[in-house]
Design an enzyme around this catalytic site. Structure first.
Site, PDB file in Angstrom:
ATOM      1  N   CYS A 140       1.392  -1.504  -0.057  1.00  0.00           N
ATOM      2  CA  CYS A 140       0.031   0.092   0.164  1.00  0.00           C
ATOM      3  C   CYS A 140       0.668   1.234  -0.011  1.00  0.00           C
ATOM      4  O   CYS A 140       1.537   2.190   0.646  1.00  0.00           O
ATOM      5  CB  CYS A 140      -1.106  -0.089   1.091  1.00  0.00           C
ATOM      6  SG  CYS A 140      -2.169   1.250   1.458  1.00  0.00           S
ATOM      7  N   CYS A 143      -0.199   4.641   1.834  1.00  0.00           N
ATOM      8  CA  CYS A 143      -0.063   4.114   3.245  1.00  0.00           C
ATOM      9  C   CYS A 143       1.411   3.724   3.635  1.00  0.00           C
ATOM     10  O   CYS A 143       0.862   4.891   4.840  1.00  0.00           O
ATOM     11  CB  CYS A 143      -0.384   2.621   3.845  1.00  0.00           C
ATOM     12  SG  CYS A 143      -2.025   1.772   3.192  1.00  0.00           S
ATOM     13  N   ASP A 144       1.962   3.667   3.407  1.00  0.00           N
ATOM     14  CA  ASP A 144       3.772   3.493   3.362  1.00  0.00           C
ATOM     15  C   ASP A 144       4.513   4.572   2.500  1.00  0.00           C
ATOM     16  O   ASP A 144       5.430   4.789   3.057  1.00  0.00           O
ATOM     17  CB  ASP A 144       4.181   2.149   3.539  1.00  0.00           C
ATOM     18  CG  ASP A 144       2.881   1.583   4.577  1.00  0.00           C
ATOM     19  OD1 ASP A 144       3.119   1.967   5.497  1.00  0.00           O
ATOM     20  OD2 ASP A 144       2.838  -0.568   4.115  1.00  0.00           O
TER      21      ASP A 144
END
Ligand code: NDP
Length: 316
Positions: A140, A143-144
């Site tokens: 992701c 997200c990261d």
């Protein structure tokens, strides 16, 4: 033959942000929710290191910590949280039947499906090692990606997700190398062109990952092979991203619940209703577009409210 039959008002299947949020709302509306956590209690976030984009955590929180807090919040309102996973359903009659591990049979007035989706991985030992170590493998980018700002990253995939995520990373990272296993993209032309026109994205066609390289549980690079020429090379990077698709965890529902060609559950637009009365869906099981913890939580709330209204209309 089932060992026992239990009747419940509201059954929630799956324990990601969608399921727990549905549980919090359902419990506070006196629906006495029973939740089965599924195969991966806490869901996909338990494989995420730091969550910095969930509102209300100004300093960030780890994925597992956030899921423990959501579980505690659901239990505070007496959600009956149980380990175990659903293996079969029968939604053909008035009573919604769900079997837990082929043994226990549950009859529910309403069912909230929050079984999520699973990101696909290559399956290499080295990939799984650094994923589990939290050392630089992620499925992701939204997200990261932030943790790799100013650094070099590699992303695998050639669909719309890979293009979107490569572009997202290109705004944060110094350089993004995109590994495309064929000599063409699967993505739509517009997404592909955007990637091709981004100066700090390098596209390597016919290229497959042989091994994720690292030191002290941190990714330092990736060894790749050109499947046409056989040439092997190493690409330095600190983040290795996968964008090779997701599989919604919906197989057991398919005999009764309408799904799209990939398996995402079809909901009434803007609502959480499925084609079966009294069965609602929230989170990634029905969402191939956003796939964020906060959007999953939002639809979890909607599912509980929809379920509550359904029960009220039925006179429960
Ligand atoms: P897709 O299934 O469309 O694409 C997966 C990509 O990963 C393909 O390029 C595939 O390669 C590659 N791949 C699969 N397995 C491997 C492997 N083992 N090694 C290397 N590469 C691999 O998934 P997406 O998540 O990209 O998209 C899912 C759906 O969501 C699509 O319908 C897409 O259009 C949609 N979507 C739309 C967006 C938008 O419009 N903004 C954004 C994101 C998704 P190959 O091509 O060789 O099979």
């Amino acid at each position: 033959m089932a060992e026992e039959i239990e009747k419940v008002k509201c059954l929630i299947i799956g324990s990601g942000p969608a399921g727990y949020t549905a549980a919090i709302y359902a419990a506070r509306a006196n629906m006495n929710p029973v939740m089965y956590q599924g195969m991966q209690p806490g869901g996909q976030l338990t494989t995420t290191n730091e969550v910095e984009n969930f509102p209300g955590y100004p300093d960030g929180v780890t994925g597992p910590e956030m899921m423990m807090q959501l579980e505690a919040q659901a239990k505070r309102f007496d959600t009956d949280v149980r380990s175990g996973w659903a293996t079969k359903v029968d939604f053909s009659g008035k009573v919604h039947k769900v079997w837990i591990e082929d043994k226990k049979e549950i009859h529910a007035d309403v069912v909230i499906i929050s079984t999520g989706a699973s990101a696909k991985y290559l399956g290499l030992d080295s990939e799984q090692h650094y994923l589990k170590a939290g050392g630089g493998v992620s499925a992701c980018a939204v997200c990261d990606g932030f943790f790799y700002r100013g650094q070099e990253t590699v992303i695998v995939g050639a669909g719309d997700s890979a293009c979107e995520e490569a572009h997202y990373l290109s705004n944060i990272c110094k350089k993004v190398t995109m590994l495309v296993r064929r000599d063409e993209f699967r993505a739509s032309k517009i997404m592909m062109e955007r990637v091709k026109n981004t100066p700090n994205i390098e596209i390597l066609y016919n290229t497959e990952t042989e091994e994720v390289l690292g030191e002290n549980d941190l990714v330092t690079g990736v060894r790749v092979k050109n499947n046409k020429t056989g040439k092997v090379k190493e690409i330095p990077c600190t983040g290795f991203f996968l964008a090779i698709g997701h599989k919604p965890n919906t197989d057991i529902f398919k005999p009764y619940i309408d799904v799209d060609e990939v398996g995402y559950i079809k909901n009434v637009p803007g609502r959480t209703l499925t084609n079966v009365e009294g069965v609602f869906v929230c989170g990634d099981a029905a969402d191939k577009t956003y796939r964020q913890a906060v959007t999953a939580a939002g639809t979890g709330c909607m599912a509980a409210l929809d379920a509550e209204r359904y029960l009220a209309a039925k006179g429960h």
